[in-house]
Enzyme design. Sequence first.
Site, PDB file in Angstrom:
ATOM      1  N   HIS A 120       6.756   5.232   7.473  1.00 36.48           N
ATOM      2  CA  HIS A 120       6.398   4.501   8.608  1.00 36.48           C
ATOM      3  C   HIS A 120       7.308   5.010   9.796  1.00 36.48           C
ATOM      4  CE1 HIS A 120       5.014   1.507   6.240  1.00 36.48           C
ATOM      5  NE2 HIS A 120       5.904   1.310   4.934  1.00 36.48           N
ATOM      6  N   HIS A 159       2.107  -0.549   1.259  1.00 39.67           N
ATOM      7  CA  HIS A 159       2.361  -0.783   2.924  1.00 39.67           C
ATOM      8  C   HIS A 159       1.351   0.451   3.599  1.00 39.67           C
ATOM      9  CE1 HIS A 159       5.843  -2.273   0.893  1.00 39.67           C
ATOM     10  NE2 HIS A 159       5.377  -3.350   1.381  1.00 39.67           N
TER      11      HIS A 159
END
Length: 299
Positions: A120, A159
Amino acid sequence: MALAIVHHPAFDALFDEAHRFPMSKFTRLAEILVEDGLAPNGFFQPIAAPEGWLELAHDAAYVEAVLAQRVDRATEKAIGFAVDERVARRSRCATGGTVLAARLALERGLACNTAGGSHHAAREGGAGFSVFNDVAVAASVLVADGEVGRVLVFDCDVHQGDGTARIFANDHAVFTLSIHGERNYPHPKAASDIDLGLPDGTGDEAYLAVLPDLLRTAFERARPEIVFYNAGVDPHAEDRLGRLSLSDAGLAERDRRVIGFFRERDVPVAGVIGGGYSRDIEALSRRHTILHRVAGEFA
């Protein structure tokens, strides 16, 4: 030859047990690998990633802020924890670990880190429990040093690998693929070269069914000289932050199919553990060892 496994004690930044990020899993993961005979020759220990490596994937101002422990509050909130001295060192060592795993993979065909997958973190800063994007740094180091010309990031964390996608959005040397939960974090999603968002409750059979076409398409389009495989275990049915309902056997078969596909084509694979979230550190740590157990079948 035993599987090359990379580990450093600094991977564990010694968070309080009540913290929502299960930091102690990194220590227990390494202990299990030793106890179960999966690391008979011990571990390869990485160096902390130097500033020059980090700046290949991240803005220099952000790198300096992490190294000096002066990350602003908004960025720390996005990351999910404060960036103190232990966290800064952990992030540098985990990144160095993925660089080392990649170089070992180029030598041996396959190697795995016991950390990594912090996908991320984008160029301008961290997010989602990710301080530095270790795979993005490692891919950038290999390309910059002329060790490879083409890289594939095959990301199976629940994710989306949004930071990785953004870092390499205009970089034709690195091809990004993400298989993730469509309704899960992050919102909004970035644009990888290939994205597949899956519905909640997908399960083993449906998940495994999508892999053959994705693997073939990614291989044909990327023509990689190395693959970074993010083997996140958060698609598991018992993961706090996942929702895809995979079993231990499903995760193992996923890893087997991904690693096997590329090794059959003589493409080196560097594995990172990606996400996994549970209060049960023992169960979570053992779940992360699935990557190393399956990779050991190909070593």
